[in-house]
Design a protein around this motif. Structure first.
Motif, mmCIF file in Angstrom:
data_model
loop_
_atom_site.group_PDB
_atom_site.id
_atom_site.type_symbol
_atom_site.label_atom_id
_atom_site.label_comp_id
_atom_site.label_asym_id
_atom_site.label_seq_id
_atom_site.Cartn_x
_atom_site.Cartn_y
_atom_site.Cartn_z
ATOM 1 N N GLU A 1 1.244 -1.326 0.238
ATOM 2 C CA GLU A 1 -0.039 -0.520 0.118
ATOM 3 C C GLU A 1 0.574 1.069 -0.037
ATOM 4 O O GLU A 1 0.825 2.326 -0.770
ATOM 5 C CB GLU A 1 -0.911 0.232 1.343
ATOM 6 C CG GLU A 1 -2.388 -1.226 1.025
ATOM 7 C CD GLU A 1 -3.031 -0.697 2.106
ATOM 8 O OE1 GLU A 1 -3.802 0.145 1.933
ATOM 9 O OE2 GLU A 1 -2.695 -1.225 3.676
ATOM 10 N N ALA A 2 1.715 1.346 1.309
ATOM 11 C CA ALA A 2 2.708 2.564 0.088
ATOM 12 C C ALA A 2 3.137 2.413 -0.599
ATOM 13 O O ALA A 2 3.306 4.280 -0.832
ATOM 14 C CB ALA A 2 4.000 1.973 1.784
ATOM 15 N N ALA A 3 3.661 1.232 -1.130
ATOM 16 C CA ALA A 3 4.507 1.930 -2.635
ATOM 17 C C ALA A 3 3.568 1.966 -3.372
ATOM 18 O O ALA A 3 3.744 2.812 -4.174
ATOM 19 C CB ALA A 3 5.628 0.703 -2.938
ATOM 20 N N LEU A 4 2.340 1.305 -3.690
ATOM 21 C CA LEU A 4 1.133 2.239 -3.976
ATOM 22 C C LEU A 4 0.781 3.708 -4.373
ATOM 23 O O LEU A 4 0.695 3.990 -5.233
ATOM 24 C CB LEU A 4 -0.154 1.525 -4.528
ATOM 25 C CG LEU A 4 0.037 -0.158 -4.625
ATOM 26 C CD1 LEU A 4 -1.226 -1.043 -4.534
ATOM 27 C CD2 LEU A 4 0.187 -0.398 -6.553
ATOM 28 N N THR A 5 0.994 3.655 -3.213
ATOM 29 C CA THR A 5 0.247 4.894 -3.067
ATOM 30 C C THR A 5 1.471 6.321 -3.589
ATOM 31 O O THR A 5 0.993 7.861 -3.832
ATOM 32 C CB THR A 5 -0.053 5.486 -0.766
ATOM 33 O OG1 THR A 5 -1.036 5.181 -0.235
ATOM 34 C CG2 THR A 5 -0.336 7.007 -0.362
ATOM 35 N N GLU A 6 2.934 5.461 -2.966
ATOM 36 C CA GLU A 6 3.286 6.927 -3.750
ATOM 37 C C GLU A 6 3.436 6.719 -4.733
ATOM 38 O O GLU A 6 3.720 8.014 -5.960
ATOM 39 C CB GLU A 6 4.769 5.817 -3.271
ATOM 40 C CG GLU A 6 5.937 7.570 -3.518
ATOM 41 C CD GLU A 6 7.383 6.698 -3.212
ATOM 42 O OE1 GLU A 6 8.284 7.461 -3.666
ATOM 43 O OE2 GLU A 6 7.744 6.075 -2.129
ATOM 44 N N ALA A 7 3.001 6.520 -5.892
ATOM 45 C CA ALA A 7 2.477 6.178 -7.167
ATOM 46 C C ALA A 7 1.260 6.412 -8.031
ATOM 47 O O ALA A 7 1.418 6.485 -9.411
ATOM 48 C CB ALA A 7 3.221 4.092 -7.459
ATOM 49 N N GLY A 8 0.555 6.597 -7.116
ATOM 50 C CA GLY A 8 -0.908 7.439 -7.280
ATOM 51 C C GLY A 8 -2.021 5.910 -7.548
ATOM 52 O O GLY A 8 -3.117 6.636 -7.710
ATOM 53 N N CYS A 9 -1.990 5.336 -6.733
ATOM 54 C CA CYS A 9 -3.100 4.103 -6.700
ATOM 55 C C CYS A 9 -3.182 4.052 -5.067
ATOM 56 O O CYS A 9 -2.444 3.829 -4.105
ATOM 57 C CB CYS A 9 -1.891 3.011 -7.258
ATOM 58 S SG CYS A 9 -1.591 3.321 -9.135
ATOM 59 N N THR A 10 -3.968 2.650 -5.371
ATOM 60 C CA THR A 10 -4.273 2.375 -3.693
ATOM 61 C C THR A 10 -4.289 0.785 -4.343
ATOM 62 O O THR A 10 -4.422 0.144 -5.405
ATOM 63 C CB THR A 10 -5.892 2.621 -3.590
ATOM 64 O OG1 THR A 10 -6.422 2.059 -4.167
ATOM 65 C CG2 THR A 10 -6.207 4.112 -3.515
ATOM 66 N N LEU A 11 -4.761 -0.016 -3.561
ATOM 67 C CA LEU A 11 -5.158 -1.609 -3.726
ATOM 68 C C LEU A 11 -6.076 -1.533 -4.786
ATOM 69 O O LEU A 11 -6.392 -2.863 -5.441
ATOM 70 C CB LEU A 11 -5.956 -2.472 -2.091
ATOM 71 C CG LEU A 11 -4.358 -2.263 -1.055
ATOM 72 C CD1 LEU A 11 -4.685 -3.314 0.282
ATOM 73 C CD2 LEU A 11 -3.089 -3.581 -2.182
ATOM 74 N N ALA A 12 -7.258 -0.916 -4.502
ATOM 75 C CA ALA A 12 -8.083 -0.931 -5.723
ATOM 76 C C ALA A 12 -7.888 -0.745 -7.085
ATOM 77 O O ALA A 12 -8.226 -0.911 -7.208
ATOM 78 C CB ALA A 12 -9.277 0.105 -5.141
ATOM 79 N N ASP A 13 -6.515 -0.527 -7.361
ATOM 80 C CA ASP A 13 -6.065 -0.511 -9.154
ATOM 81 C C ASP A 13 -5.217 -1.635 -9.397
ATOM 82 O O ASP A 13 -4.410 -1.967 -10.108
ATOM 83 C CB ASP A 13 -5.514 0.744 -8.511
ATOM 84 C CG ASP A 13 -5.882 1.960 -8.566
ATOM 85 O OD1 ASP A 13 -6.997 2.691 -9.035
ATOM 86 O OD2 ASP A 13 -5.477 3.066 -7.581
ATOM 87 N N VAL A 14 -5.559 -2.703 -7.667
ATOM 88 C CA VAL A 14 -4.771 -4.050 -8.873
ATOM 89 C C VAL A 14 -5.242 -4.118 -9.362
ATOM 90 O O VAL A 14 -6.487 -4.913 -8.873
ATOM 91 C CB VAL A 14 -4.186 -4.291 -7.125
ATOM 92 C CG1 VAL A 14 -3.246 -6.237 -7.526
ATOM 93 C CG2 VAL A 14 -3.263 -3.514 -6.073
ATOM 94 N N VAL A 15 -4.342 -4.899 -10.189
ATOM 95 C CA VAL A 15 -5.268 -5.872 -11.704
ATOM 96 C C VAL A 15 -4.537 -7.555 -11.161
ATOM 97 O O VAL A 15 -5.355 -8.196 -12.170
ATOM 98 C CB VAL A 15 -4.611 -5.421 -12.681
ATOM 99 C CG1 VAL A 15 -5.395 -4.089 -12.917
ATOM 100 C CG2 VAL A 15 -3.831 -5.516 -13.665
#
Length: 127
Positions: free
Chosen positions: A59-73
């Motif tokens: 989640e921390a990495a995704l947040t830095e990338a402008g994403c959330t777990l909801a964006d995981v494919v």
């Protein structure tokens, strides 16, 4: 769009030479992430707590990338022991039940015998 690398502060990234995540256009690739608390480089003995910490790290990495777990494919679960997977299901379901990414679970050795689960995700940035 330029390629962006995201570092977590894990000593493994420096020692091995990789990034926690790479953003390439609209795609975000998060490296296999273990249950280490990267601020202290400590890890629980409990596989369920390790799974929860993996997700916090992701989640921390995704947040830095402008994403959330909801964006995981796509998600990949790697575990040395098949028996450790089912106890993690409630934590994994809480994270992914709404988004339902494609998923794979593999039984394999991990880099450190203290590691009981490793999780890797791919995400698509909104917008």
């Amino acid at each position: 769009m330029a390629r962006q690398t995201i570092l977590s502060g894990s000593t493994f990234e420096e020692q091995i030479g990789y990034a926690r995540a790479v953003v390439d256009g609209g795609r975000v690739y998060v490296s296999g992430t273990t249950g280490f608390d990267y601020s202290t480089m400590t890890i629980s003995d409990d596989v369920v707590e390790q799974a929860a910490q993996c997700l916090r790290n992701i989640e921390a990495a995704l947040t830095e990338a402008g994403c959330t777990l909801a964006d995981v494919v796509r998600v990949r679960y790697l575990l040395p022991s098949r028996a450790d997977f089912e106890p993690c299901w409630p934590v994994l379901r809480k994270a992914f039940a709404e988004v339902r990414p494609a998923a794979t679970m593999l039984v394999c050795g991990l880099a450190d015998p203290r590691m009981k689960i490793e999780i890797e995700v791919d995400a698509h940035r909104p917008g």
